[in-house]
Design an enzyme around this catalytic site. Sequence first.
Site, short mmCIF file in Angstrom:
data_model
loop_
_atom_site.label_atom_id
_atom_site.label_comp_id
_atom_site.label_asym_id
_atom_site.label_seq_id
_atom_site.Cartn_x
_atom_site.Cartn_y
_atom_site.Cartn_z
N ARG A 1 -47.89 -5.98 58.35
CA ARG A 1 -47.39 -6.75 57.32
C ARG A 1 -48.04 -8.14 57.32
O ARG A 1 -48.18 -8.46 56.14
CB ARG A 1 -45.91 -6.95 57.91
CG ARG A 1 -45.05 -7.94 57.12
CD ARG A 1 -44.02 -8.73 57.69
NE ARG A 1 -42.95 -8.12 57.75
CZ ARG A 1 -41.98 -8.44 58.66
NH1 ARG A 1 -42.07 -9.29 59.39
NH2 ARG A 1 -40.85 -7.60 58.82
N TYR A 2 -48.58 -8.64 58.16
CA TYR A 2 -49.37 -10.14 58.59
C TYR A 2 -50.80 -9.59 58.29
O TYR A 2 -51.03 -8.62 58.92
CB TYR A 2 -48.79 -10.81 59.63
CG TYR A 2 -47.32 -11.33 59.36
CD1 TYR A 2 -46.98 -12.23 58.69
CD2 TYR A 2 -46.52 -10.68 60.45
CE1 TYR A 2 -45.82 -12.83 58.90
CE2 TYR A 2 -45.18 -11.21 60.57
CZ TYR A 2 -44.86 -12.07 59.76
OH TYR A 2 -43.54 -12.42 59.72
N CYS B 1 -35.13 3.74 74.82
CA CYS B 1 -34.98 2.42 75.41
C CYS B 1 -34.00 2.41 76.61
O CYS B 1 -33.26 3.57 76.75
CB CYS B 1 -34.24 1.49 74.69
SG CYS B 1 -35.07 0.96 73.16
N ASP C 1 -35.86 -12.85 59.58
CA ASP C 1 -36.69 -12.08 59.03
C ASP C 1 -36.25 -11.69 57.41
O ASP C 1 -35.38 -10.85 57.37
CB ASP C 1 -36.84 -10.95 59.91
CG ASP C 1 -38.34 -10.21 60.00
OD1 ASP C 1 -39.13 -10.49 59.13
OD2 ASP C 1 -38.66 -9.77 61.14
N LYS D 1 -41.04 -13.42 58.60
CA LYS D 1 -40.14 -14.27 59.29
C LYS D 1 -40.46 -15.89 58.82
O LYS D 1 -41.31 -16.28 58.61
CB LYS D 1 -40.59 -14.32 60.82
CG LYS D 1 -40.30 -13.15 61.49
CD LYS D 1 -40.29 -13.01 62.94
CE LYS D 1 -40.47 -11.69 63.78
NZ LYS D 1 -41.44 -10.91 63.33
N CYS E 1 -29.32 -3.08 67.42
CA CYS E 1 -30.51 -2.72 67.05
C CYS E 1 -31.34 -2.80 65.62
O CYS E 1 -30.59 -2.26 64.84
CB CYS E 1 -31.35 -1.63 67.92
SG CYS E 1 -32.90 -1.32 67.50
N CYS F 1 -29.08 -0.88 72.24
CA CYS F 1 -28.44 -2.18 71.93
C CYS F 1 -27.52 -1.72 70.65
O CYS F 1 -28.35 -1.07 69.78
CB CYS F 1 -29.11 -3.27 71.63
SG CYS F 1 -30.32 -3.57 72.95
#
Length: 345
Positions: free
Chosen positions: A85-86, A98, A303, A310, A105, A102
């Site tokens: 992206r950058y 993981c 983001d 971001k 997520c 979470c």
Amino acid sequence: MRYIKDTTISSCNITIKYALSVDFKLVSSRYPVRLTDYYAALIKQPDDAIWKQCMPDLRELEDTSQCPDPLDESALSPVPGLIHRYPDRVVLLVSNRCPVYCRFCMRKRLVGSGDAPIRAAELHAALQYIALHSEIHDVILSGGDPLMLDDASLQTILAGLRAIPHITIIRIGTRVPVTLPSRITPELCALLSRFHPLYINTHFNHPVEITTDATAACSMLADAGIPLGNQTVLLKGVNDSVETMRRLTTGLLAIRVRPYYLHQMDLVQGTAHFRTSVRTGLEIIKGLRGHVSGLAVPHYVIDLPGGKGKVAILPDDVEINGSTLLLRTYTGERATYQDITDLPE
Ligand SMILES: *Cc1c(COP(=O)(O)O)cnc(C)c1O
Ligand code: SF4
């Protein structure tokens, strides 16, 4: 590439009882559940800050308004598993697994699905892409959790990256120090320290997660010369108060982890019940700046949807009046600051 030996499913009593419920089955058939004994043992009562982060909730299914991939990561993927992206840095997704899934997520669309780590052919294609793009200097291993891979797989990936001369730094994003600290072994630390400069960003969200075991894991990594940062997600009912965030960020400094980012929740489907207003996030930053060590103040970032990147946001405490800045200090006092006029070169 291969995962470490399985570590899942908790024997903790309250979690077992809940695991038999209809709600649990309904939600977990859509969004996988994974838990470690270690993390489940941090739950003190149903619906506390740890429970909310790891136990499935019916509201995940009710939230259908948002998009599974608001950051457009798939569109920014030149080869599978790579997000570019950058200009100067890429994210390499090496694992779908993981220790704990979470519930909030941002890669809810991916984690646990398929569950296979990156394949040798995919890794090869990603390394080739990175090698061909000499503007890339920084590679972030992510997933899933990269440290769910076994040491031999990590060695292969890291050696592949270090063979590319224009790669300056390697970063690993991992929640293992929080959810499975026993994964941080002397062998792993010795391996990682062969690939310096290597940075780790971990992911503590609540002061209760800063346990003796987590402290020991972070100490080992820091002693291996690895600078440690932390990315926290701002979560409703978990850490959305100044008091909790102060304890978290100062507690992290005490274990040599530097708070890096506080993330506004992404607009990911299935996570709406965790979202706070941006105003709440700004109030928290206001409650940190000046009141605690500057090292304990993370950048608060949004983001932007659509892969725009971001953006760091600050409490709105500057008014510009000609060349005079009207500022507000951390105690609320108004102060003026005289700006200069830039002279031509
Ligand atoms: C967050 C992110 C990075 C890293 O950003 P930093 O601000 O350098 O930490 C790189 N690529 C993608 C796609 C990201 O989402
Ligand atoms: S550890 Fe990270 S990637 Fe894994 S489920 Fe949690 S937030 Fe998602």
